[in-house]
Design a protein around this motif. Structure first.
Motif, PDB file in Angstrom:
ATOM      1  N   MET A   1       0.684  -1.095   0.066  1.00  0.00           N
ATOM      2  CA  MET A   1       0.046   0.040   0.037  1.00  0.00           C
ATOM      3  C   MET A   1       0.888   1.184  -0.016  1.00  0.00           C
ATOM      4  SD  MET A   1      -3.285   1.111   2.632  1.00  0.00           S
ATOM      5  CE  MET A   1      -4.221   2.278   2.112  1.00  0.00           C
ATOM      6  N   SER A   2       2.009   1.125   0.497  1.00  0.00           N
ATOM      7  CA  SER A   2       2.710   2.432   0.862  1.00  0.00           C
ATOM      8  C   SER A   2       3.414   2.689  -0.581  1.00  0.00           C
ATOM      9  CB  SER A   2       4.104   2.032   1.742  1.00  0.00           C
ATOM     10  OG  SER A   2       3.531   1.726   3.187  1.00  0.00           O
ATOM     11  N   GLY A   3       3.342   2.042  -1.735  1.00  0.00           N
ATOM     12  CA  GLY A   3       4.008   2.122  -2.935  1.00  0.00           C
ATOM     13  C   GLY A   3       2.831   2.536  -4.002  1.00  0.00           C
ATOM     14  N   VAL A   4       1.473   2.922  -3.444  1.00  0.00           N
ATOM     15  CA  VAL A   4       0.437   3.076  -4.406  1.00  0.00           C
ATOM     16  C   VAL A   4       0.479   4.575  -4.610  1.00  0.00           C
ATOM     17  CG1 VAL A   4      -2.043   3.186  -4.693  1.00  0.00           C
ATOM     18  CG2 VAL A   4      -1.079   1.123  -3.496  1.00  0.00           C
ATOM     19  N   ALA A   5       0.597   5.064  -5.828  1.00  0.00           N
ATOM     20  CA  ALA A   5       0.580   6.570  -6.279  1.00  0.00           C
ATOM     21  C   ALA A   5      -0.578   7.351  -5.486  1.00  0.00           C
ATOM     22  CB  ALA A   5       0.443   6.799  -7.802  1.00  0.00           C
ATOM     23  N   PRO A   6      -0.480   8.379  -4.837  1.00  0.00           N
ATOM     24  CA  PRO A   6      -1.648   8.989  -4.093  1.00  0.00           C
ATOM     25  C   PRO A   6      -2.991   9.400  -5.175  1.00  0.00           C
ATOM     26  CG  PRO A   6       0.261   9.745  -3.253  1.00  0.00           C
ATOM     27  CD  PRO A   6       0.631   9.002  -4.204  1.00  0.00           C
ATOM     28  N   GLU A   7      -2.418   9.838  -6.304  1.00  0.00           N
ATOM     29  CA  GLU A   7      -3.625  10.243  -7.194  1.00  0.00           C
ATOM     30  C   GLU A   7      -4.567   8.997  -7.618  1.00  0.00           C
ATOM     31  OE1 GLU A   7      -6.332  12.743  -8.878  1.00  0.00           O
ATOM     32  OE2 GLU A   7      -4.513  13.192  -7.582  1.00  0.00           O
ATOM     33  N   THR A   8      -3.623   8.007  -7.946  1.00  0.00           N
ATOM     34  CA  THR A   8      -4.374   6.697  -8.276  1.00  0.00           C
ATOM     35  C   THR A   8      -5.268   6.064  -7.002  1.00  0.00           C
ATOM     36  OG1 THR A   8      -2.654   5.922  -9.553  1.00  0.00           O
ATOM     37  CG2 THR A   8      -4.030   4.089  -8.702  1.00  0.00           C
ATOM     38  N   TYR A   9      -4.934   6.298  -5.898  1.00  0.00           N
ATOM     39  CA  TYR A   9      -5.620   5.950  -4.682  1.00  0.00           C
ATOM     40  C   TYR A   9      -6.940   6.953  -4.709  1.00  0.00           C
ATOM     41  CZ  TYR A   9      -6.578   4.377   0.001  1.00  0.00           C
ATOM     42  OH  TYR A   9      -7.122   3.958   1.255  1.00  0.00           O
ATOM     43  N   ARG A  10      -6.765   8.074  -4.841  1.00  0.00           N
ATOM     44  CA  ARG A  10      -8.088   9.057  -4.968  1.00  0.00           C
ATOM     45  C   ARG A  10      -9.072   8.365  -5.809  1.00  0.00           C
ATOM     46  NH1 ARG A  10      -7.497  14.221  -2.485  1.00  0.00           N
ATOM     47  NH2 ARG A  10      -5.211  14.556  -1.864  1.00  0.00           N
ATOM     48  N   LYS A  11      -8.371   8.214  -7.154  1.00  0.00           N
ATOM     49  CA  LYS A  11      -9.380   7.792  -8.101  1.00  0.00           C
ATOM     50  C   LYS A  11     -10.081   6.415  -7.759  1.00  0.00           C
ATOM     51  CE  LYS A  11      -6.809  10.176 -11.993  1.00  0.00           C
ATOM     52  NZ  LYS A  11      -7.857  11.050 -12.380  1.00  0.00           N
ATOM     53  N   ALA A  12      -9.362   5.543  -7.391  1.00  0.00           N
ATOM     54  CA  ALA A  12      -9.793   4.120  -6.835  1.00  0.00           C
ATOM     55  C   ALA A  12     -10.691   4.183  -5.962  1.00  0.00           C
ATOM     56  CB  ALA A  12      -8.638   3.259  -6.481  1.00  0.00           C
ATOM     57  N   VAL A  13     -10.701   4.941  -4.769  1.00  0.00           N
ATOM     58  CA  VAL A  13     -11.584   5.215  -3.779  1.00  0.00           C
ATOM     59  C   VAL A  13     -12.829   5.671  -4.418  1.00  0.00           C
ATOM     60  CG1 VAL A  13     -12.272   6.674  -1.748  1.00  0.00           C
ATOM     61  CG2 VAL A  13     -10.282   5.580  -1.852  1.00  0.00           C
ATOM     62  N   ARG A  14     -12.975   6.891  -5.384  1.00  0.00           N
ATOM     63  CA  ARG A  14     -14.249   7.003  -5.680  1.00  0.00           C
ATOM     64  C   ARG A  14     -14.606   6.188  -6.741  1.00  0.00           C
ATOM     65  NH1 ARG A  14     -14.967  12.099  -3.771  1.00  0.00           N
ATOM     66  NH2 ARG A  14     -13.107  13.345  -3.261  1.00  0.00           N
ATOM     67  N   LEU A  15     -13.880   5.386  -7.362  1.00  0.00           N
ATOM     68  CA  LEU A  15     -14.389   4.386  -8.361  1.00  0.00           C
ATOM     69  C   LEU A  15     -15.172   3.448  -7.463  1.00  0.00           C
ATOM     70  CD1 LEU A  15     -14.186   3.115 -11.377  1.00  0.00           C
ATOM     71  CD2 LEU A  15     -12.247   1.597 -10.185  1.00  0.00           C
ATOM     72  N   LEU A  16     -14.671   2.976  -6.448  1.00  0.00           N
ATOM     73  CA  LEU A  16     -15.543   1.895  -5.521  1.00  0.00           C
ATOM     74  C   LEU A  16     -17.061   2.306  -5.285  1.00  0.00           C
ATOM     75  CD1 LEU A  16     -13.305   0.998  -2.765  1.00  0.00           C
ATOM     76  CD2 LEU A  16     -13.636  -0.026  -5.087  1.00  0.00           C
ATOM     77  N   THR A  17     -17.207   3.631  -5.256  1.00  0.00           N
ATOM     78  CA  THR A  17     -18.682   4.217  -4.872  1.00  0.00           C
ATOM     79  C   THR A  17     -19.679   3.956  -6.251  1.00  0.00           C
ATOM     80  OG1 THR A  17     -18.224   6.461  -5.465  1.00  0.00           O
ATOM     81  CG2 THR A  17     -17.554   5.647  -3.219  1.00  0.00           C
ATOM     82  N   THR A  18     -18.900   3.786  -7.277  1.00  0.00           N
ATOM     83  CA  THR A  18     -19.997   3.775  -8.401  1.00  0.00           C
ATOM     84  C   THR A  18     -20.310   2.182  -8.963  1.00  0.00           C
ATOM     85  OG1 THR A  18     -18.124   3.522  -9.905  1.00  0.00           O
ATOM     86  CG2 THR A  18     -18.722   5.704  -9.392  1.00  0.00           C
TER      87      THR A  18
END
Length: 246
Positions: A156-173
């Protein structure tokens, strides 16, 4: 040869499956794990939505496997596996859905709290390593592998912050609740008794709606699943593959 394609969770990457690839490769399977777009060296897609993510997955299957595959999804990966089956059922030979759900509806209080809890620390200036160190220990189970927790934090430490933001919002769809009764391939659901993110009751009800689905509960296992109890997870998946002659 049966191809197994492992799909990681939101804080993951292909290394999240380091405890599975050698195990299943040694048993004669072609075992692959992907980096979802934006993770690892996989290029980002725009828009970052379920359609584009699944199209990226299909391109990988068409290029590497060239035949229907067994999709093994953990958490977010389980959502992507269901979405892939909904859009391209001919691509899927079987499903193994672990520590996941059939919907993550964006308008719910849980979804809003989830987004705030996951993205808020980034807004406050915390790093992905900071978030991983705080979050991952809360997701372990009472019988977790210490090495698995360390792996989860490192990945998890290696995940790009911007990717993480996008993925979090993706889940809600995501919402494929209506798909469950239409799934027509062998399906395994694996839950953890200590999983608070995808509680076992939710997964058991999912299994009851999928025709012929199998349900396995790992005692003392948290949301980290394949990393939490790699031996038990591998045994459950391996037994399913053998029973279904996959």
């Amino acid at each position: 040869m049966t191809h197994l394609l492992f799909l990681h969770g939101i804080g993951g990457g292909h290394h999240a499956w380091d405890g599975q690839l050698p195990y299943f490769s040694a048993r004669g399977y072609a075992a692959h794990s992907w980096d979802q777009p934006g993770y690892g060296h996989s290029p980002m897609v725009e828009p970052y939505d379920l359609e584009q993510i699944v199209l990226a997955l299909k391109r990988l299957v068409d290029k590497v496997c060239r035949e229907p595959v067994v999709l093994v999804g953990h958490s977010m990966g389980g959502l992507i596996a269901q979405e892939a089956y909904a859009r391209f059922p001919e691509m899927v030979k079987a499903l193994a859905l672990g520590f996941t759900s059939a919907a993550f509806v964006g308008g719910s209080d849980f979804a809003r709290e989830f987004v705030a809890a996951r993205i808020g620390p980034l807004d406050e200036g915390q790093s992905m390593a900071d978030i991983a160190a705080r979050l991952m220990p809360t997701m372990r189970g009472t019988k977790s592998s210490p090495a698995g927790l360390a792996l989860a934090q490192r990945v998890m430490s290696g995940v790009a912050p911007e990717t993480y933001r996008k993925a979090v919002r993706l889940l809600t769809t995501f919402d494929r609740r209506e798909l469950l009764t239409k799934i027509a391939v062998p399906t395994l659901l694996v839950a953890g008794s200590d999983d608070k993110t995808a509680p076992p009751g939710i997964m058991e009800r999912m299994a009851q709606k999928i025709p012929g689905a199998e349900y396995v509960l790992l005692e003392g296992c948290g949301h980290l699943g394949p990393m939490d109890q790699p031996d038990a997870f591998n045994a459950a998946l391996g037994a399913f593959l053998e029973r279904r002659e996959l």
